[in-house]
Design an enzyme around this catalytic site. Structure first.
Site, PDB file in Angstrom:
ATOM      1  N   THR A 132      38.318  50.810  38.808  1.00 46.18           N
ATOM      2  CA  THR A 132      38.395  49.716  37.844  1.00 46.18           C
ATOM      3  C   THR A 132      37.053  49.471  37.154  1.00 46.18           C
ATOM      4  OG1 THR A 132      38.594  47.307  37.759  1.00 46.18           O
ATOM      5  CG2 THR A 132      38.028  48.213  39.861  1.00 46.18           C
ATOM      6  N   ASP A 133      37.107  48.872  35.968  1.00 50.15           N
ATOM      7  CA  ASP A 133      35.857  48.491  35.293  1.00 50.15           C
ATOM      8  C   ASP A 133      35.161  47.327  36.003  1.00 50.15           C
ATOM      9  OD1 ASP A 133      37.635  46.456  34.597  1.00 50.15           O
ATOM     10  OD2 ASP A 133      37.252  46.554  32.442  1.00 50.15           O
ATOM     11  N   GLU A 134      35.887  46.647  36.917  1.00 45.64           N
ATOM     12  CA  GLU A 134      35.310  45.450  37.549  1.00 45.64           C
ATOM     13  C   GLU A 134      34.121  45.781  38.445  1.00 45.64           C
ATOM     14  OE1 GLU A 134      38.233  42.580  38.859  1.00 45.64           O
ATOM     15  OE2 GLU A 134      39.717  43.364  37.460  1.00 45.64           O
ATOM     16  N   TYR A 157      37.441  42.005  45.799  1.00 51.49           N
ATOM     17  CA  TYR A 157      38.201  43.142  45.254  1.00 51.49           C
ATOM     18  C   TYR A 157      37.266  44.166  44.640  1.00 51.49           C
ATOM     19  CZ  TYR A 157      40.777  45.854  41.747  1.00 51.49           C
ATOM     20  OH  TYR A 157      41.258  46.882  40.971  1.00 51.49           O
ATOM     21  N   LYS A 161      36.333  48.070  45.767  1.00 54.90           N
ATOM     22  CA  LYS A 161      36.540  49.242  44.894  1.00 54.90           C
ATOM     23  C   LYS A 161      35.211  49.966  44.648  1.00 54.90           C
ATOM     24  CE  LYS A 161      39.855  50.489  43.113  1.00 54.90           C
ATOM     25  NZ  LYS A 161      40.961  51.378  43.543  1.00 54.90           N
TER      26      LYS A 161
HETATM   27  P1  NAD Z   1      49.507  47.448  42.535  1.00 57.98           P
HETATM   28  O1  NAD Z   1      49.033  46.343  43.426  1.00 57.98           O
HETATM   29  O2  NAD Z   1      50.605  47.187  41.563  1.00 57.98           O
HETATM   30  O3  NAD Z   1      49.979  48.679  43.426  1.00 57.98           O
HETATM   31  C1  NAD Z   1      49.284  49.115  44.568  1.00 57.98           C
HETATM   32  C2  NAD Z   1      50.211  50.015  45.374  1.00 57.98           C
HETATM   33  O4  NAD Z   1      49.479  50.478  46.523  1.00 57.98           O
HETATM   34  C3  NAD Z   1      51.462  49.298  45.910  1.00 57.98           C
HETATM   35  O5  NAD Z   1      52.599  50.098  45.692  1.00 57.98           O
HETATM   36  C4  NAD Z   1      51.179  49.128  47.390  1.00 57.98           C
HETATM   37  O6  NAD Z   1      52.355  49.122  48.192  1.00 57.98           O
HETATM   38  C5  NAD Z   1      50.292  50.335  47.672  1.00 57.98           C
HETATM   39  N1  NAD Z   1      49.412  50.120  48.840  1.00 57.98           N
HETATM   40  C6  NAD Z   1      48.593  49.058  49.073  1.00 57.98           C
HETATM   41  N2  NAD Z   1      47.970  49.208  50.264  1.00 57.98           N
HETATM   42  C7  NAD Z   1      48.406  50.389  50.778  1.00 57.98           C
HETATM   43  C8  NAD Z   1      48.132  51.077  51.994  1.00 57.98           C
HETATM   44  N3  NAD Z   1      47.311  50.568  52.914  1.00 57.98           N
HETATM   45  N4  NAD Z   1      48.717  52.295  52.190  1.00 57.98           N
HETATM   46  C9  NAD Z   1      49.584  52.811  51.268  1.00 57.98           C
HETATM   47  N5  NAD Z   1      49.890  52.174  50.120  1.00 57.98           N
HETATM   48  C10 NAD Z   1      49.319  50.964  49.877  1.00 57.98           C
HETATM   49  O7  NAD Z   1      48.203  47.980  41.815  1.00 57.98           O
HETATM   50  P2  NAD Z   1      48.006  48.611  40.359  1.00 57.98           P
HETATM   51  O8  NAD Z   1      47.721  47.519  39.408  1.00 57.98           O
HETATM   52  O9  NAD Z   1      49.095  49.571  40.107  1.00 57.98           O
HETATM   53  O10 NAD Z   1      46.639  49.401  40.594  1.00 57.98           O
HETATM   54  C11 NAD Z   1      46.646  50.749  41.069  1.00 57.98           C
HETATM   55  C12 NAD Z   1      45.215  51.243  41.168  1.00 57.98           C
HETATM   56  O11 NAD Z   1      44.585  51.159  39.896  1.00 57.98           O
HETATM   57  C13 NAD Z   1      44.345  50.441  42.126  1.00 57.98           C
HETATM   58  O12 NAD Z   1      43.490  51.330  42.800  1.00 57.98           O
HETATM   59  C14 NAD Z   1      43.546  49.517  41.202  1.00 57.98           C
HETATM   60  O13 NAD Z   1      42.297  49.211  41.777  1.00 57.98           O
HETATM   61  C15 NAD Z   1      43.385  50.395  39.980  1.00 57.98           C
HETATM   62  N6  NAD Z   1      43.249  49.687  38.691  1.00 57.98           N
HETATM   63  C16 NAD Z   1      44.149  48.711  38.323  1.00 57.98           C
HETATM   64  C17 NAD Z   1      44.005  48.095  37.083  1.00 57.98           C
HETATM   65  C18 NAD Z   1      45.012  47.057  36.608  1.00 57.98           C
HETATM   66  O14 NAD Z   1      44.816  46.463  35.547  1.00 57.98           O
HETATM   67  N7  NAD Z   1      46.083  46.801  37.310  1.00 57.98           N
HETATM   68  C19 NAD Z   1      42.959  48.448  36.235  1.00 57.98           C
HETATM   69  C20 NAD Z   1      42.063  49.454  36.645  1.00 57.98           C
HETATM   70  C21 NAD Z   1      42.225  50.070  37.876  1.00 57.98           C
HETATM   71  P1  TYD Z   2      44.278  39.132  36.226  1.00 63.65           P
HETATM   72  O1  TYD Z   2      45.546  39.545  35.582  1.00 63.65           O
HETATM   73  O2  TYD Z   2      44.318  38.556  37.608  1.00 63.65           O
HETATM   74  O3  TYD Z   2      43.285  40.383  36.159  1.00 63.65           O
HETATM   75  P2  TYD Z   2      41.686  40.485  36.541  1.00 63.65           P
HETATM   76  O4  TYD Z   2      41.263  39.265  37.234  1.00 63.65           O
HETATM   77  O5  TYD Z   2      41.647  41.669  37.430  1.00 63.65           O
HETATM   78  O6  TYD Z   2      41.001  40.683  35.226  1.00 63.65           O
HETATM   79  O7  TYD Z   2      43.568  38.057  35.299  1.00 63.65           O
HETATM   80  C1  TYD Z   2      43.259  38.321  33.947  1.00 63.65           C
HETATM   81  C2  TYD Z   2      42.486  37.130  33.409  1.00 63.65           C
HETATM   82  O8  TYD Z   2      43.362  35.996  33.375  1.00 63.65           O
HETATM   83  C3  TYD Z   2      41.314  36.718  34.289  1.00 63.65           C
HETATM   84  O9  TYD Z   2      40.258  36.261  33.465  1.00 63.65           O
HETATM   85  C4  TYD Z   2      41.875  35.564  35.117  1.00 63.65           C
HETATM   86  C5  TYD Z   2      42.862  34.923  34.190  1.00 63.65           C
HETATM   87  N1  TYD Z   2      44.055  34.286  34.832  1.00 63.65           N
HETATM   88  C6  TYD Z   2      44.425  32.988  34.483  1.00 63.65           C
HETATM   89  O10 TYD Z   2      43.778  32.320  33.636  1.00 63.65           O
HETATM   90  N2  TYD Z   2      45.517  32.443  35.094  1.00 63.65           N
HETATM   91  C7  TYD Z   2      46.261  33.119  36.022  1.00 63.65           C
HETATM   92  O11 TYD Z   2      47.243  32.550  36.574  1.00 63.65           O
HETATM   93  C8  TYD Z   2      45.874  34.460  36.363  1.00 63.65           C
HETATM   94  C9  TYD Z   2      46.643  35.247  37.383  1.00 63.65           C
HETATM   95  C10 TYD Z   2      44.767  35.001  35.731  1.00 63.65           C
END
Ligand code: NAD
Ligand code: TYD
Length: 351
Positions: A132-134, A157, A161
């Site tokens: 992630t960019d975070e 988180y 990561k």
């Molecule tokens: P998500 O929470 O929707 O999915 C995570 C999946 O991992 C789930 O299916 C869960 O069951 C599985 N999982 C969790 N713990 C596990 C374990 N111990 N063993 C096996 N499986 C397990 O997450 P997402 O949003 O799809 O993100 C996927 C990846 O991409 C993550 O690594 C996250 O850090 C990264 N990412 C997400 C975003 C975003 O905006 N969502 C952006 C950049 C990077």
């Molecule tokens: P989120 O979807 O949790 O992603 P991330 O924190 O990983 O960027 O949140 C996106 C943005 O929205 C973040 O600045 C937090 C804000 N947010 C709210 O204002 N209200 C909410 O209920 C949630 C879940 C997030």
């Protein structure tokens, strides 16, 4: 010969899009989807491809060291695309330990098993870690994260990561493990669990519930359509240079409050409500602890080196996403019943 590719976290939001793409586009691969099916994992995200002959689902936990070692010995995966993680910042504030186990220990278990089965003979093999960019921290009003930006994670988180990214690089440096990492900005699209901002707001607007906006809603995120992320992952897996990092972003920065207002207008239109009706649900609530102000990605490296660009205009992507949630009412009902109600109460009551 068929290549065996392990995708971890394939039942989650981004993982399910990656699994679908790889299973459909590459019949010469056998795709193994390893997922623990936590609250965020849902096999209903994959019903359209579950019967494909080149797809196998394996239920299991990446934290279970013995299980992971045995799995790799049994299947001898040629490639790994590692997405499994605890992924929600708010949950990492309430329960940091779950993030340390899954995101750090889980990643190390996969690295060890991959190294073990190939006995340091890694020709044609790849371990691809999705991040992630975070990890780069929080920006002020100007500037962008590049691949060289120093790590400065600020939530449990992002710290977990960042730690996993460091370990992947350490295994590359110390053991010559063929690895690649990508760091992506916020994704949106179909199948996202409604704890994240966009699907949570869609669900609340639909049900005439308040939309909780943290602080003043001035925090900025760079939003990317999930299928564009999946396309970038496909490209990096096949054409990325081993040992490299690629930043992926939408070049699409939005203040939370502006995004929510746009979403409210779209929802008014789609639900046949009077213009302005949904935005009355906006409620400013107590800010998230340690809330990062701004994320913005410089994705020129992947654009120039691999020719990737985001394909979808944000407003159009948001409209399509709203359509998907409105058309998939049962999916939304299923994931918001039961445990979700308790989660919502804990996070938002008395906020
Ligand atoms: P998500 O929470 O929707 O999915 C995570 C999946 O991992 C789930 O299916 C869960 O069951 C599985 N999982 C969790 N713990 C596990 C374990 N111990 N063993 C096996 N499986 C397990 O997450 P997402 O949003 O799809 O993100 C996927 C990846 O991409 C993550 O690594 C996250 O850090 C990264 N990412 C997400 C975003 C975003 O905006 N969502 C952006 C950049 C990077
Ligand atoms: P989120 O979807 O949790 O992603 P991330 O924190 O990983 O960027 O949140 C996106 C943005 O929205 C973040 O600045 C937090 C804000 N947010 C709210 O204002 N209200 C909410 O209920 C949630 C879940 C997030």
């Amino acid at each position: 010969m068929t290549k065996k590719i392990l995708i971890t976290g394939g039942a989650g939001f981004i993982g399910s899009h990656v699994v679908r793409r790889m299973v459909t586009k590459y019949p010469q691969y056998h795709i193994y989807n390893l997922d623990k099916l936590t609250y965020a994992g849902n096999l209903k995200n994959l019903t359209d491809i579950e019967d494909k002959p080149n797809y196998t689902f394996i239920k299991g936990d990446i934290v279970d060291e013995e299980f992971i070692m045995k799995l790799f010995e049994d299947y001898k995966f040629d490639g790994v695309i590692h997405l499994a993680a605890e992924s929600h910042v708010d949950r990492s504030i309430s329960n940091p330990n779950a993030f340390i186990y899954a995101n750090i220990n889980g990643t190390v278990n996969l690295l060890n098993a991959f190294r073990h089965i190939w006995s340091d003979n890694f020709a044609e093999k790849l371990f691809y870690h999705i991040s992630t960019d975070e990890v780069y921290g929080s920006l002020g009003e100007t500037g962008f994260f590049t691949e060289d930006t120093a790590y400065d994670p600020r939530s449990p988180y992002s710290a977990s990561k960042a730690s996993s990214d460091h370990l992947v690089r350490a295994y590359q440096h110390t053991f010559n493990l063929p690895t690649v990492i990508s760091n992506c900005s916020n994704n949106y699209g179909a199948y996202q669990f409604p704890e994240k901002l966009i699907p949570l707001a869609i669900n609340n607007i639909k049900n005439n519930k308040t939309i909780p906006v943290y602080g003043k809603g001035e925090n900025i995120r760079d939003w990317l359509w999930v299928n564009d992320h999946a396309a970038a992952i496909d490209l990096i897996f096949h054409k990325g240079r081993v040992g490299e990092t690629y930043n992926i972003g939408g070049n699409n920065e939005w203040k939370n409050i502006d995004l929510i207002r746009l979403l409210c207008n779209i929802m008014d239109e789609k639900l046949g409500r009077e213009k302005g009706a949904s935005s009355k649900l906006i409620t400013f609530v107590k800010d998230r602890a340690g809330h990062d102000m701004r994320y913005a990605i410089d994705s020129s490296k992947i654009q120039q080196e691999l020719g990737w660009t985001p394909s979808v205009d944000f407003e159009q992507g948001l409209r399509n996403t709203v359509d998907w949630y409105l058309e998939n009412e049962q999916w939304l009902k299923d994931v918001t019943s039961g445990a979700y109600q308790n989660y919502y109460k804990d996070q938002y009551d008395n906020r």
